[in-house]
Design a protein around this motif. Structure first.
Motif, PDB file in Angstrom:
ATOM      1  N   PHE A   1       0.797  -1.317  -0.058  1.00 57.50           N
ATOM      2  CA  PHE A   1      -0.206  -0.057   0.012  1.00 57.50           C
ATOM      3  C   PHE A   1       0.867   1.484  -0.036  1.00 57.50           C
ATOM      4  O   PHE A   1       0.383   2.431  -0.002  1.00 57.50           O
ATOM      5  N   LEU A   2       2.186   0.898   0.004  1.00 56.85           N
ATOM      6  CA  LEU A   2       3.037   2.208   0.170  1.00 56.85           C
ATOM      7  C   LEU A   2       2.829   3.512  -0.711  1.00 56.85           C
ATOM      8  O   LEU A   2       2.918   4.607  -0.374  1.00 56.85           O
ATOM      9  N   LYS A   3       2.460   3.025  -1.961  1.00 57.70           N
ATOM     10  CA  LYS A   3       2.521   4.258  -2.907  1.00 57.70           C
ATOM     11  C   LYS A   3       1.125   4.579  -2.907  1.00 57.70           C
ATOM     12  O   LYS A   3       0.660   5.594  -3.950  1.00 57.70           O
TER      13      LYS A   3
ATOM     14  N   GLY B   1      14.515   2.982  15.294  1.00 54.73           N
ATOM     15  CA  GLY B   1      13.899   3.572  14.451  1.00 54.73           C
ATOM     16  C   GLY B   1      13.191   2.825  13.542  1.00 54.73           C
ATOM     17  O   GLY B   1      12.092   3.056  13.172  1.00 54.73           O
ATOM     18  N   MET B   2      14.160   1.885  12.952  1.00 54.24           N
ATOM     19  CA  MET B   2      13.505   0.989  11.867  1.00 54.24           C
ATOM     20  C   MET B   2      12.320   0.179  12.318  1.00 54.24           C
ATOM     21  O   MET B   2      11.302   0.030  11.536  1.00 54.24           O
ATOM     22  N   SER B   3      12.409  -0.300  13.492  1.00 52.57           N
ATOM     23  CA  SER B   3      11.589  -1.082  14.246  1.00 52.57           C
ATOM     24  C   SER B   3      10.354  -0.505  14.560  1.00 52.57           C
ATOM     25  O   SER B   3       9.122  -0.844  14.340  1.00 52.57           O
ATOM     26  N   ALA B   4      10.385   0.789  14.946  1.00 49.03           N
ATOM     27  CA  ALA B   4       9.209   1.481  15.292  1.00 49.03           C
ATOM     28  C   ALA B   4       8.570   1.915  13.945  1.00 49.03           C
ATOM     29  O   ALA B   4       7.252   1.654  13.949  1.00 49.03           O
ATOM     30  N   LEU B   5       9.069   2.456  12.668  1.00 49.75           N
ATOM     31  CA  LEU B   5       8.350   2.470  11.506  1.00 49.75           C
ATOM     32  C   LEU B   5       7.918   1.311  10.868  1.00 49.75           C
ATOM     33  O   LEU B   5       6.564   1.218  10.461  1.00 49.75           O
ATOM     34  N   ALA B   6       8.566   0.157  11.113  1.00 47.96           N
ATOM     35  CA  ALA B   6       7.891  -1.113  10.493  1.00 47.96           C
ATOM     36  C   ALA B   6       6.647  -1.468  11.433  1.00 47.96           C
ATOM     37  O   ALA B   6       5.435  -2.042  10.740  1.00 47.96           O
ATOM     38  N   LEU B   7       6.596  -1.080  12.772  1.00 47.73           N
ATOM     39  CA  LEU B   7       5.479  -1.461  13.525  1.00 47.73           C
ATOM     40  C   LEU B   7       4.145  -0.579  13.023  1.00 47.73           C
ATOM     41  O   LEU B   7       3.206  -0.927  12.826  1.00 47.73           O
ATOM     42  N   CYS B   8       4.481   0.684  12.726  1.00 44.02           N
ATOM     43  CA  CYS B   8       3.555   1.665  12.354  1.00 44.02           C
ATOM     44  C   CYS B   8       2.817   1.227  11.164  1.00 44.02           C
ATOM     45  O   CYS B   8       1.865   1.306  10.768  1.00 44.02           O
ATOM     46  N   LEU B   9       3.777   0.858   9.949  1.00 45.43           N
ATOM     47  CA  LEU B   9       3.208   0.446   8.830  1.00 45.43           C
ATOM     48  C   LEU B   9       2.523  -0.926   9.024  1.00 45.43           C
ATOM     49  O   LEU B   9       1.321  -1.020   8.289  1.00 45.43           O
ATOM     50  N   LEU B  10       2.931  -1.923   9.766  1.00 46.19           N
ATOM     51  CA  LEU B  10       2.000  -2.968  10.033  1.00 46.19           C
ATOM     52  C   LEU B  10       0.827  -2.597  10.677  1.00 46.19           C
ATOM     53  O   LEU B  10      -0.172  -3.480  10.527  1.00 46.19           O
ATOM     54  N   SER B  11       0.603  -1.809  11.492  1.00 41.95           N
ATOM     55  CA  SER B  11      -0.461  -1.244  12.073  1.00 41.95           C
ATOM     56  C   SER B  11      -1.538  -0.669  11.075  1.00 41.95           C
ATOM     57  O   SER B  11      -2.947  -0.960  11.253  1.00 41.95           O
TER      58      SER B  11
ATOM     59  N   LYS C   1       6.181 -10.596  11.164  1.00 41.66           N
ATOM     60  CA  LYS C   1       6.175  -9.556  10.384  1.00 41.66           C
ATOM     61  C   LYS C   1       6.683  -8.229  10.577  1.00 41.66           C
ATOM     62  O   LYS C   1       7.664  -7.904   9.929  1.00 41.66           O
ATOM     63  N   ALA C   2       6.615  -7.987  11.572  1.00 40.10           N
ATOM     64  CA  ALA C   2       7.183  -6.497  12.038  1.00 40.10           C
ATOM     65  C   ALA C   2       8.746  -6.651  12.179  1.00 40.10           C
ATOM     66  O   ALA C   2       9.417  -5.864  11.749  1.00 40.10           O
ATOM     67  N   SER C   3       9.253  -7.752  12.796  1.00 37.62           N
ATOM     68  CA  SER C   3      10.452  -7.953  12.667  1.00 37.62           C
ATOM     69  C   SER C   3      11.127  -8.459  11.173  1.00 37.62           C
ATOM     70  O   SER C   3      12.215  -7.788  10.925  1.00 37.62           O
ATOM     71  N   PHE C   4      10.298  -9.045  10.529  1.00 37.55           N
ATOM     72  CA  PHE C   4      10.958  -9.444   9.193  1.00 37.55           C
ATOM     73  C   PHE C   4      11.013  -8.090   8.292  1.00 37.55           C
ATOM     74  O   PHE C   4      11.991  -8.032   7.713  1.00 37.55           O
ATOM     75  N   LEU C   5      10.104  -7.177   8.607  1.00 38.41           N
ATOM     76  CA  LEU C   5      10.163  -5.813   7.938  1.00 38.41           C
ATOM     77  C   LEU C   5      11.224  -5.005   8.360  1.00 38.41           C
ATOM     78  O   LEU C   5      12.007  -4.341   7.641  1.00 38.41           O
TER      79      LEU C   5
END
Ligand code: DP6
Length: 362
Positions: free
Chosen positions: A102-104, A128-138, A156-160
């Motif tokens: 959904f990023l684009k 920073g990267m883990s916080a952003l990954a979690l936001c995207l997954l939410s 998946k959060a860890s994977f991202l």
């Protein structure tokens, strides 16, 4: 589990506008990750303590747009636009687009703050990267109709997060996280971090980490460059084996609470990591004279007092001083009187093991 398991089914819901926030911690590796291949996959397994006080808070605001060819986002650090972060985030988005398609479709505003000073030399990439990954997954969670289990969400959060920065894969949960496939650790994976599920002695459940800030400037050699130098490294294979062997040795140590053996493994890991840097081509040194002065003083103090304090290092000059909670008072007094003079501007941060990231509600 394979990469394809993280590609979602077509989204069934739409979202127009909103924001999500997560707080995610930093972590300190006991057995180090140094050397990777493919899409951010580690050459050996690593294990870390998740920290608590050192964390990043990120708010991701999103607004639906007509899909464009490129990602639309802006990054703010402490409320100020931070354009220098944007190429790294763009690269992250490119790597994860397949898994969060959904990023684009959205325009994003990424607002981030760290609990530690940005110039402290503490790597903010894991938190920073883990916080952003979690936001995207939410956000993704709201776009799908099926229920996502907590286990899958964390994997998946860890994977991202891993695709943003390898060590970030170890920042989702706590207090001990393994990343990388290891024969002795069931369920361990190169794709994401997993909670260390074997018995852990009480002494390791509340371990303390005081981070001594020795050099607060920008590193001369980034971790990414350092990892790449492991490709042609003469000692690479031996090092990857050593790390995996050290992780095997840690299993009974963590169970039995053998702090002396813990110290041998953890300090050897730190020095082996830096030995890899010193024997790369080109070679480099990230430790500073004060790093060595602090290490020498820790060794002397341990010999004189029988304390169980020890050190570890990440890819920089700062020293992580590790010790059991029962020694908190004495070790902090030692740090204040004997180690603080070797810290830049006398700065250090006291931290301890933590349980991982959590969602923030306004
Ligand atoms: C020395 O995770 O920062 O801290 O995957 O390139 O982002 P990238 O590297 P990074 O490397 C961290 C290396 C380390 C050891 C560790 O945390 O295991």
């Amino acid at each position: 589990m394979k990469e394809v398991s993280f590609i979602p089914k077509p989204y069934t819901k739409t979202l127009e506008k909103g924001s999500v926030s997560w707080q995610s911690p930093s972590n300190i590796a006991l057995v180090k990750y140094w050397g990777k291949y493919g899409a951010q996959l580690p050459k050996n397994a690593s294990i870390s303590f998740t920290l608590s006080n050192c964390h990043t808070k990120t708010t991701l605001s999103y607004e639906r747009i007509t899909a464009t060819d490129d990602f639309q986002f802006e990054v703010y650090l402490d409320e100020k636009r931070e354009k220098s972060f944007e190429p790294k985030i763009k690269k992250f988005f490119e790597r994860i687009e397949e898994y969060v398609p959904f990023l684009k479709d959205y325009k994003f505003k990424i607002e981030t703050t760290n609990s530690f000073p940005h110039s402290s030399g503490i790597a903010s990439s894991a938190s920073g990267m883990s916080a952003l990954a979690l936001c995207l997954l939410s956000i993704e969670k709201q776009l799908v109709s099926e229920k996502i289990s907590e286990t899958f969400f964390n994997q998946k959060a860890s994977f991202l997060a891993r695709l943003g920065s390898g060590s970030a894969s170890r920042s989702i949960e706590g207090p001990l996280i393994v990343w990388g496939k290891h024969d002795d650790i069931e369920g361990s994976s190169t794709l994401f971090g997993t909670k260390y599920a074997y018995e852990v002695h009480n002494i390791f459940k509340t371990y303390q980490d005081t981070i001594l800030l020795v050099d607060t400037g920008e590193k001369q050699v980034s971790s990414t460059v350092g990892h790449n130098l492991m490709h042609e490294h003469p000692f690479a294979e031996q090092r990857f084996k050593q790390a995996n062997d050290n992780l095997s040795k840690l299993i009974p140590v963590l169970k039995e609470g053998s702090v002396s053996e813990f110290i041998n493994i953890v300090e050897s890991e730190a020095l082996s990591l830096h030995a890899m840097m010193m024997t790369s081509m080109p070679y480099f040194i990230l430790m500073k004279p004060n790093t060595l002065e602090i290490i020498t003083r820790i060794w002397r103090y341990r010999k004189e007092t029988g304390s169980h304090v020890c050190f570890t290092l990440d890819a920089g000059a700062n020293v992580h001083v590790l010790y059991p909670e029962v020694e908190k008072e004495s070790v902090l007094a030692f740090i204040e009187s004997d180690l603080k003079p070797f810290c830049k501007n006398g700065l250090y941060i006291t931290d301890s093991t933590g349980t991982g990231a959590h969602k923030l509600t306004k």
